[in-house]
Scaffold this motif. Sequence first.
Motif, PDB file in Angstrom:
ATOM      1  N   GLN A 281       0.836  -1.198   0.000  1.00 48.25           N
ATOM      2  CA  GLN A 281       0.000   0.000   0.000  1.00 48.25           C
ATOM      3  C   GLN A 281       0.873   1.252   0.000  1.00 48.25           C
ATOM      4  OE1 GLN A 281      -2.587  -0.059   3.386  1.00 48.25           O
ATOM      5  NE2 GLN A 281      -3.889  -1.716   2.580  1.00 48.25           N
ATOM      6  N   VAL A 282       0.348   2.320  -0.556  1.00 51.82           N
ATOM      7  CA  VAL A 282       0.950   3.648  -0.472  1.00 51.82           C
ATOM      8  C   VAL A 282      -0.116   4.593   0.073  1.00 51.82           C
ATOM      9  CG1 VAL A 282       2.727   3.389  -2.225  1.00 51.82           C
ATOM     10  CG2 VAL A 282       0.404   3.992  -2.921  1.00 51.82           C
ATOM     11  N   ARG A 283       0.301   5.551   0.877  1.00 52.56           N
ATOM     12  CA  ARG A 283      -0.633   6.450   1.548  1.00 52.56           C
ATOM     13  C   ARG A 283      -0.253   7.897   1.337  1.00 52.56           C
ATOM     14  NH1 ARG A 283      -3.828   4.108   5.732  1.00 52.56           N
ATOM     15  NH2 ARG A 283      -3.520   1.850   5.873  1.00 52.56           N
ATOM     16  N   LEU A 284      -1.280   8.740   1.378  1.00 53.24           N
ATOM     17  CA  LEU A 284      -1.118  10.191   1.269  1.00 53.24           C
ATOM     18  C   LEU A 284      -2.142  10.830   2.198  1.00 53.24           C
ATOM     19  CD1 LEU A 284      -0.315  12.919  -0.064  1.00 53.24           C
ATOM     20  CD2 LEU A 284      -1.963  12.393  -1.867  1.00 53.24           C
ATOM     21  N   ALA A 285      -1.700  11.802   3.008  1.00 49.05           N
ATOM     22  CA  ALA A 285      -2.581  12.509   3.943  1.00 49.05           C
ATOM     23  C   ALA A 285      -2.451  14.007   3.728  1.00 49.05           C
ATOM     24  CB  ALA A 285      -2.249  12.144   5.389  1.00 49.05           C
ATOM     25  N   VAL A 286      -3.595  14.703   3.759  1.00 42.14           N
ATOM     26  CA  VAL A 286      -3.644  16.152   3.556  1.00 42.14           C
ATOM     27  C   VAL A 286      -4.559  16.737   4.627  1.00 42.14           C
ATOM     28  CG1 VAL A 286      -4.307  18.026   2.009  1.00 42.14           C
ATOM     29  CG2 VAL A 286      -3.253  15.974   1.077  1.00 42.14           C
ATOM     30  N   GLY A 287      -4.125  17.818   5.276  1.00 38.00           N
ATOM     31  CA  GLY A 287      -4.929  18.490   6.287  1.00 38.00           C
ATOM     32  C   GLY A 287      -5.306  19.888   5.859  1.00 38.00           C
ATOM     33  N   THR A 288      -6.401  20.398   6.410  1.00 33.39           N
ATOM     34  CA  THR A 288      -6.873  21.742   6.117  1.00 33.39           C
ATOM     35  C   THR A 288      -7.029  22.524   7.409  1.00 33.39           C
ATOM     36  OG1 THR A 288      -9.210  21.132   6.217  1.00 33.39           O
ATOM     37  CG2 THR A 288      -8.117  20.909   4.086  1.00 33.39           C
ATOM     38  N   SER A 289      -6.897  23.834   7.323  1.00 35.12           N
ATOM     39  CA  SER A 289      -7.037  24.687   8.503  1.00 35.12           C
ATOM     40  C   SER A 289      -8.492  24.938   8.859  1.00 35.12           C
ATOM     41  CB  SER A 289      -6.332  26.025   8.268  1.00 35.12           C
ATOM     42  OG  SER A 289      -6.874  26.678   7.126  1.00 35.12           O
ATOM     43  N   ARG A 290      -9.373  24.858   7.882  1.00 35.74           N
ATOM     44  CA  ARG A 290     -10.808  25.019   8.100  1.00 35.74           C
ATOM     45  C   ARG A 290     -11.543  23.934   7.315  1.00 35.74           C
ATOM     46  NH1 ARG A 290     -12.970  29.779   9.977  1.00 35.74           N
ATOM     47  NH2 ARG A 290     -14.773  29.579   8.618  1.00 35.74           N
ATOM     48  N   PRO A 291     -12.777  23.595   7.705  1.00 42.53           N
ATOM     49  CA  PRO A 291     -13.515  22.590   6.933  1.00 42.53           C
ATOM     50  C   PRO A 291     -13.678  23.022   5.477  1.00 42.53           C
ATOM     51  CG  PRO A 291     -14.630  23.064   9.010  1.00 42.53           C
ATOM     52  CD  PRO A 291     -13.542  24.072   8.877  1.00 42.53           C
ATOM     53  N   SER A 292     -13.470  22.098   4.574  1.00 40.15           N
ATOM     54  CA  SER A 292     -13.554  22.411   3.145  1.00 40.15           C
ATOM     55  C   SER A 292     -14.051  21.189   2.393  1.00 40.15           C
ATOM     56  CB  SER A 292     -12.189  22.831   2.605  1.00 40.15           C
ATOM     57  OG  SER A 292     -12.235  23.008   1.202  1.00 40.15           O
TER      58      SER A 292
END
Length: 504
Positions: A281-292
């Motif tokens: 498996q390969v994984r990627l995670a992305v976060g945001t400062s506000r809900p989007s």
Amino acid sequence: MAQEGQRQVLSAVDPAALALGLAPGQPLAAARAQVPDLKIASRQCDAEAHRLARIEAWCQRYTPWVAADPLGDGSSGSLAFGGGAGLYLDVTGCAHLCGGEAALMADMRRRLGALGHAARIGLAATPGAAWALARFATGPERPVLALESGAGQEAEAAALDPLPPAALRLNPEALRLLANLGVTRIADLRRLPAASLTARVGSETLYRLRQALGSQDEPLSPKAPESLPWVRQAFAEPLLTPEAVAAVLDRLLTALSVELERRGLGARRLEVIGHRVDGSQVRLAVGTSRPSRDPAHLSRLAAPQRDLLDPGYGLEVLTLSAPFCEPLQASQVTASGMQDTSSARDSTAAVADLAALVDRLQSRLGPGSVARPRARARHRPERAVAHATPFAQERRRRPALAGQAEPESWPDEQPPRPLLLLPRPEPISVMALLPDHPPRRVEWRRERLEIARAEGPERLESAWWDPAEAQEPARDYYRLETGDGRRLWVYRAAQDWFLQGMFA
């Protein structure tokens, strides 16, 4: 305090009120006559329901089978222990994960205590017996009570016998009739013939007794946890190029945004999992400062990290999920697509633009790389600022100092403060005409600086109300301007001088 028909009654009391003889269900007028300086607060039913729902979700750490107690609203027998809310947990097959039933209950009570909740826990083979033990057989001196697994119906009956009939979750009318018959314990109730008991007090009493003893089934209806928003796509032919992976990811983002909109949510974190043909498996995670849930914005955030989705010998499945979400209300746009010039709409657009900028910076610089200063109620300048996430709405559990709440904004009227504070004040050597005069020359980091102008002193006394700062000496602050235009913020504490910051 709650409204019950035309009168006000006590819905819950604390231990101090119990010690004074007050009890839930007592009329407020009688309670005031008994305790004239009684402090009361109106019951917030909506807030209680919201809090109970959060605790119900939290209890799923022990078992997925959690249900709210319908009698935990202060009605019926629950008034006898203070009107507290209750939860049913079916821990069948789960207790061994915590080291056994006793360890599970001890851990649960410890964690709930750390969250500010006093818990009374009963464990039995039936929901009715557990309800009775938790509410009537436990107390401050014995907050946890468990019947051994496999103890049998006789052991459960022996544990229930000393308890009052209210422990069977009976309605007030049935309890009144039993009191008139002189039935004060469940043991007395079990000795009565079933036919005469039903004829005198109704069928509910016998039904509840059988539920507690296990001869009558009582199924629980737990609240099913809501599944996370996610989308998935499998491929007949594996993806082999980064361009193909990027195209599929954009389609998945569009599909996920539709699902988020349907639920009224916005993503705070996205996770992509790629399943290769070789089983890895390969994984990627992305976060945001506000809900989007804007697919174009989320795609731009994921773009710098798409190289992590290395197809290897080929990706056969791609899954996109949003494990952390927050409510996000839909926004209104004009039919022509032109920007609304109202102040509220301009403010919303400005916040959205700032959130997009913060997200792009954090995607390049790393999580937590962007922060905002937050005012704190501290006397010393180096402790008066804290760093928070750009859009965090922080809940303050307690004031910073006794009787002093955290400020909501920076004070409007105060002497100028430097834009840059050093990580810690640095010692300097100072030459002045007289000991109490402003510095004429400063030596800092082996550099000699001639002072052209000086303002001060501004005295900050020691914070005598704060034990952490009470022993620190008073400080006299000066604003200095050097011959080459640099502006310094220095102070003298006792006989020592320090440089603390620099003005722009």
